[in-house]
Design an enzyme around this catalytic site. Structure first.
Site, PDB file in Angstrom:
ATOM      1  N   TYR A 213      71.441  49.478 -21.635  1.00 53.64           N
ATOM      2  CA  TYR A 213      72.024  48.989 -22.900  1.00 53.64           C
ATOM      3  C   TYR A 213      73.056  47.877 -22.719  1.00 53.64           C
ATOM      4  CZ  TYR A 213      69.555  52.922 -24.937  1.00 53.64           C
ATOM      5  OH  TYR A 213      68.557  53.781 -25.332  1.00 53.64           O
ATOM      6  N   HIS A 369      49.860  61.730 -31.727  1.00 56.14           N
ATOM      7  CA  HIS A 369      51.180  61.153 -32.003  1.00 56.14           C
ATOM      8  C   HIS A 369      51.065  59.621 -32.068  1.00 56.14           C
ATOM      9  CE1 HIS A 369      55.534  61.391 -32.343  1.00 56.14           C
ATOM     10  NE2 HIS A 369      55.506  60.205 -31.768  1.00 56.14           N
ATOM     11  N   ALA A 370      51.586  59.045 -33.148  1.00 59.29           N
ATOM     12  CA  ALA A 370      51.390  57.617 -33.396  1.00 59.29           C
ATOM     13  C   ALA A 370      51.988  56.770 -32.279  1.00 59.29           C
ATOM     14  CB  ALA A 370      52.040  57.239 -34.729  1.00 59.29           C
ATOM     15  N   HIS A 399      56.006  51.502 -39.535  1.00 55.03           N
ATOM     16  CA  HIS A 399      56.791  51.623 -38.290  1.00 55.03           C
ATOM     17  C   HIS A 399      55.999  51.062 -37.109  1.00 55.03           C
ATOM     18  CE1 HIS A 399      59.437  53.695 -35.307  1.00 55.03           C
ATOM     19  NE2 HIS A 399      58.306  53.791 -34.630  1.00 55.03           N
ATOM     20  N   GLU A 400      54.760  51.499 -36.982  1.00 55.97           N
ATOM     21  CA  GLU A 400      53.958  51.077 -35.828  1.00 55.97           C
ATOM     22  C   GLU A 400      53.694  49.569 -35.861  1.00 55.97           C
ATOM     23  OE1 GLU A 400      53.547  52.872 -33.307  1.00 55.97           O
ATOM     24  OE2 GLU A 400      54.287  54.689 -34.261  1.00 55.97           O
ATOM     25  N   HIS A 403      56.339  47.593 -34.188  1.00 55.71           N
ATOM     26  CA  HIS A 403      56.145  47.431 -32.736  1.00 55.71           C
ATOM     27  C   HIS A 403      55.149  46.312 -32.452  1.00 55.71           C
ATOM     28  CE1 HIS A 403      58.416  50.948 -31.607  1.00 55.71           C
ATOM     29  NE2 HIS A 403      57.621  51.798 -32.205  1.00 55.71           N
ATOM     30  N   GLU A 427      62.367  50.291 -32.026  1.00 54.42           N
ATOM     31  CA  GLU A 427      62.100  51.345 -33.012  1.00 54.42           C
ATOM     32  C   GLU A 427      62.564  50.960 -34.416  1.00 54.42           C
ATOM     33  OE1 GLU A 427      60.154  53.608 -32.326  1.00 54.42           O
ATOM     34  OE2 GLU A 427      60.144  53.358 -30.155  1.00 54.42           O
ATOM     35  N   HIS A 528      57.903  63.857 -27.322  1.00 54.29           N
ATOM     36  CA  HIS A 528      58.633  62.988 -26.403  1.00 54.29           C
ATOM     37  C   HIS A 528      59.153  63.704 -25.157  1.00 54.29           C
ATOM     38  CE1 HIS A 528      58.495  61.228 -30.383  1.00 54.29           C
ATOM     39  NE2 HIS A 528      58.698  60.044 -29.858  1.00 54.29           N
ATOM     40  N   ARG A 537      66.915  56.052 -28.418  1.00 58.67           N
ATOM     41  CA  ARG A 537      66.422  54.857 -29.112  1.00 58.67           C
ATOM     42  C   ARG A 537      66.244  55.099 -30.611  1.00 58.67           C
ATOM     43  NH1 ARG A 537      60.680  54.324 -26.105  1.00 58.67           N
ATOM     44  NH2 ARG A 537      62.156  54.199 -24.383  1.00 58.67           N
ATOM     45  N   TYR A 538      65.783  56.298 -30.983  1.00 57.33           N
ATOM     46  CA  TYR A 538      65.518  56.556 -32.403  1.00 57.33           C
ATOM     47  C   TYR A 538      66.815  56.772 -33.173  1.00 57.33           C
ATOM     48  CZ  TYR A 538      60.779  57.272 -30.632  1.00 57.33           C
ATOM     49  OH  TYR A 538      59.562  57.117 -30.014  1.00 57.33           O
TER      50      TYR A 538
HETATM   51  O1  X8Z Z   1      57.683  58.753 -32.193  1.00 60.36           O
HETATM   52  C1  X8Z Z   1      57.890  58.098 -33.182  1.00 60.36           C
HETATM   53  C2  X8Z Z   1      56.927  56.999 -33.608  1.00 60.36           C
HETATM   54  C3  X8Z Z   1      56.344  56.309 -32.462  1.00 60.36           C
HETATM   55  S1  X8Z Z   1      57.515  55.398 -31.565  1.00 60.36           S
HETATM   56  C4  X8Z Z   1      55.817  57.607 -34.438  1.00 60.36           C
HETATM   57  N1  X8Z Z   1      58.951  58.366 -33.964  1.00 60.36           N
HETATM   58  C5  X8Z Z   1      59.873  59.436 -33.660  1.00 60.36           C
HETATM   59  C6  X8Z Z   1      59.223  60.792 -33.797  1.00 60.36           C
HETATM   60  O2  X8Z Z   1      58.153  60.881 -34.396  1.00 60.36           O
HETATM   61  O3  X8Z Z   1      59.783  61.772 -33.326  1.00 60.36           O
HETATM   62  C7  X8Z Z   1      59.341  57.633 -35.164  1.00 60.36           C
HETATM   63  C8  X8Z Z   1      60.541  58.354 -35.693  1.00 60.36           C
HETATM   64  C9  X8Z Z   1      60.998  59.285 -34.640  1.00 60.36           C
HETATM   65 ZN    ZN Z   2      58.152  53.756 -32.599  1.00 62.60          ZN
END
Ligand code: X8Z
Ligand code: ZN
Length: 636
Positions: A213, A369-370, A399-400, A403, A427, A528, A537-538
């Site tokens: 960072y 998962h997206a 959101h996607e 990216h 993000e 994750h 990051r989120y």
């Molecule tokens: O994982 C994601 C995206 C892909 S970077 C779908 N997000 C986090 C989650 O789902 O836990 C977006 C918001 C938080």
């Molecule tokens: Zn994302």
């Protein structure tokens, strides 16, 4: 998630068997030449890294996992070799770009590679395996003919729309069974990853993550504390309001857990990170105009289904249904693309539409998962989702694409600068657009009806946004509080689950209704964790996106309260945004931020400015109520 970071984080040890990627360093090379060489090589070989990952995520099998693990191993071996080679230039004269590239090389490994080749191989195998276990996770009940098996998507459907207490509990507990067998693997993963971090000169993997960072690891940790302190009072009001509604709905006993915590399985979301699905009983003014986006999307789906059925015969019912699912998914994605092009950004390339995974395939397991993928740093961009016609998936598409547009914009940069200014920026790009999806915008695209301009509809639309954004923030923080502790050893394997629920109680004020001892591994039920994607990051993104939104609104000449602004169609906002995106990781994020916002600090005051009307309203609603919670009862 964004692929590049994941890949670069899979670091490697020097010299396993000669990796096919490896090239001999030219005898005489200065730092700038070295940097030019690795940039060229990385770009040239990039598809060899991404393609096996794409295949493993869109076709889960032992074979694809093996290939993905092997290709990671080769890539990380090469990365380690580059890091070794770069040491010879320490203290020598080189351009600022070269110095930054060499610094990024070391930091880019979110899965730092041990130098020991056996350990590296083991690490990449475990990583692939855990990814596959999560993606293929299935909860089965009953025997024989009565056997019923469901995957994450179906279990999420229950939490989204079924309000039966026991059905939700079954879905929630059912999904968490899939993580139990991951615990041993995860424990080993932590050991090996920490070994890699130490080999790179970091105390542990968490410290490496916090080093990305452009400030010290201690500084970013205290930045997150500071930002959370800004938002916490707003979260507590939302928590208090929600608890009252849960008690109204399920009764004083079942609507809360001892200490005033919210029951984990009743929050409409598997991880309690987004409460938007509880709209049916959290809407402040149900009669003040509809914001039922899910309902509108479902209706569009039904219309498309009817149109597919009306086509000439010859297809089986499930084929017709699939065609309609694909139609709605593409339609939703076209809608999101339209927002970006309205800002003056390019259309998505044809290859995007050809290569993207829009819906869940019938014949194989995939990671639903997206995620967004830049396959080759030159335009082969894709997303991978299992889209359904609901509000959450609709905003996730925006959101996607954030990216994807970041990827496309920084494709002009050298390979090593093709990343976010920091990972929170990546993000925040699409989510900034989501903030501009005001009721007026939604009305303009036919998803909601005529919107009244009054206090009640304002509170409704603020609540809709708060249930997605404010509810997320403590979740965004607690995941890495847990992982930082796991990586630095302050949370031991014998306390993984207890520490998890203590943090959930402390930050989110949520708790499971039944004991979750160490036989469970509840962190593994969140993508994750087995996917090893850092999560701070989120949290940062949820602060940054309000700052970006405010700046783009200014650029668009918006006057009036922040929450009313949509910069849809504004080319000046688009130009400023694109300029920021094209910088990629080429300079410290503070500089990039200054160019867009005029400031150099992350700051949550734009969050508070945005939600000011709701915060006032919540305070009135909660007046006289005992708000807050006691986290001590959570560990059971
Ligand atoms: O994982 C994601 C995206 C892909 S970077 C779908 N997000 C986090 C989650 O789902 O836990 C977006 C918001 C938080
Ligand atoms: Zn994302």
């Amino acid at each position: 998630m964004k692929l590049r970071h994941a890949l670069l984080s899979l670091a490697i040890a020097a010299c396993v068997s000669t990796p096919t990627f490896a090239q001999k360093a030219p005898a005489k090379e200065n730092a700038d030449q070295f940097v030019a060489r690795i940039n060229t090589q990385l770009k040239a070989m990039y598809p060899e890294i991404t393609v096996p990952q794409w295949l493993a995520a869109t076709y889960i099998s032992d074979d694809t996992q093996m290939l993905a693990a092997k290709s990671d191993e080769r890539w990380l071996t090469l990365l380690n070799q580059w890091i070794e080679e770069a040491k010879q230039f320490e203290g020598q004269k080189m351009s600022a770009e070269s110095a930054r590239t060499i610094q990024l090389l070391k930091l880019s490994a979110s899965m730092p590679p041990p130098k020991n080749p056996e350990h590296l191989g083991e690490l990449t195998r475990i990583a692939s395996k855990m990814g596959g276990m999560y993606g293929a996770g299935t909860y089965c009940k009953g025997e024989g003919d009565a056997k019923n098996c469901r995957q994450l998507g179906e279990l999420e459907d229950v939490l989204r729309s079924n309000r039966d207490y026991d059905a939700q509990l079954d879905a929630w507990q059912g999904w968490h069974t899939i993580a139990v067998p991951m615990k041993k693997d995860y424990q080993r993963f932590v050991e090996l990853s920490n070994e890699g971090a130490r080999d790179l000169g970091f105390a542990n993997t968490g410290e490496l993550w916090r080093s990305g960072y452009d400030m010290t690891p201690a500084e970013i940790a205290s930045e997150t504390d500071r930002l959370w302190a800004q938002v916490e009072p707003l979260y507590e009001e939302l928590h208090c309001y929600t608890r009252e509604k849960l008690k109204d709905k399920y009764g004083d006993d079942k609507g809360q857990v001892d200490g005033g915590l919210l029951p984990a399985h009743l929050m409409g979301n598997m991880w309690q990170q987004d409460w938007g699905n509880l709209w049916d009983f959290l809407a402040p003014y149900p009669n003040a105009g509809s914001l039922d986006i899910t309902g509108a999307l479902e209706k569009q789906y039904q219309d498309l289904l009817a149109a597919e059925k009306a086509k000439p015969a010859g297809r089986k019912p499930e084929e017709i249904e699939r065609a309609a699912q694909m139609d709605i998914a593409v339609k939703m994605t076209r809608r999101a693309e339209d927002f970006y092009t309205s800002l003056g950004m390019p259309k998505l390339p044809e290859s995007y539409w050809k290569n993207t995974q829009f819906i869940k395939p019938r014949d194989r397991d995939v990671v639903c998962h997206a995620s967004a993928w830049d396959m080759d740093m030159r335009g082969d961009v894709r997303t991978k989702m299992c889209i359904k016609p609901n509000e959450e998936d609709f905003t996730t598409i925006y959101h996607e694409l954030g990216h994807i547009y970041y990827d496309l914009a920084y494709n002009v940069q050298p390979a090593m600068f093709q990343g976010g200014a920091h990972d929170g920026f990546h993000e925040a790009i699409g989510d900034t657009i989501v903030l501009a999806m005001t009721p007026e915008y939604l009305q303009s695209i036919g998803l909601v009806g005529e919107q009244k301009q009054n206090q009640e509809s304002l509170i409704n639309s603020q609540m809709r946004m708060a249930l997605a954004k404010v509810s997320f923030m403590p979740f965004g923080l607690m995941i890495d509080r847990w992982r930082w502790g796991v990586f630095d050893g302050s949370i031991k394997p014998t306390e993984y689950n207890q520490a998890w629920w203590e943090l959930k109680a402390k930050y989110q004020g949520v708790a499971p209704v039944n004991a979750r001892g160490e036989d469970f591994f509840d962190p593994g039920a969140k993508y994750h964790v087995p996917g090893n994607t850092p999560y701070t990051r989120y949290f940062l993104s949820h602060v940054l996106q309000f700052q970006f939104y405010k700046s783009l609104c200014d650029a668009a000449g918006h006057k009036g309260p922040l929450y009313q602004c949509s910069f849809y169609g504004d080319k000046e906002a688009g130009k400023r945004y694109w300029a920021m995106l094209s910088k990629g990781a080429s300079q410290p994020w503070q500089k990039t931020m200054k160019e867009l916002t005029g400031g150099e600090k992350m700051d949550a005051s734009a969050v508070l400015e945005y939600f000011a009307p709701l915060q006032t309203w919540l305070k009135q609603q909660n007046a006289g109520k005992q708000c807050g919670w006691s986290a001590t009862t959570a560990a059971r």
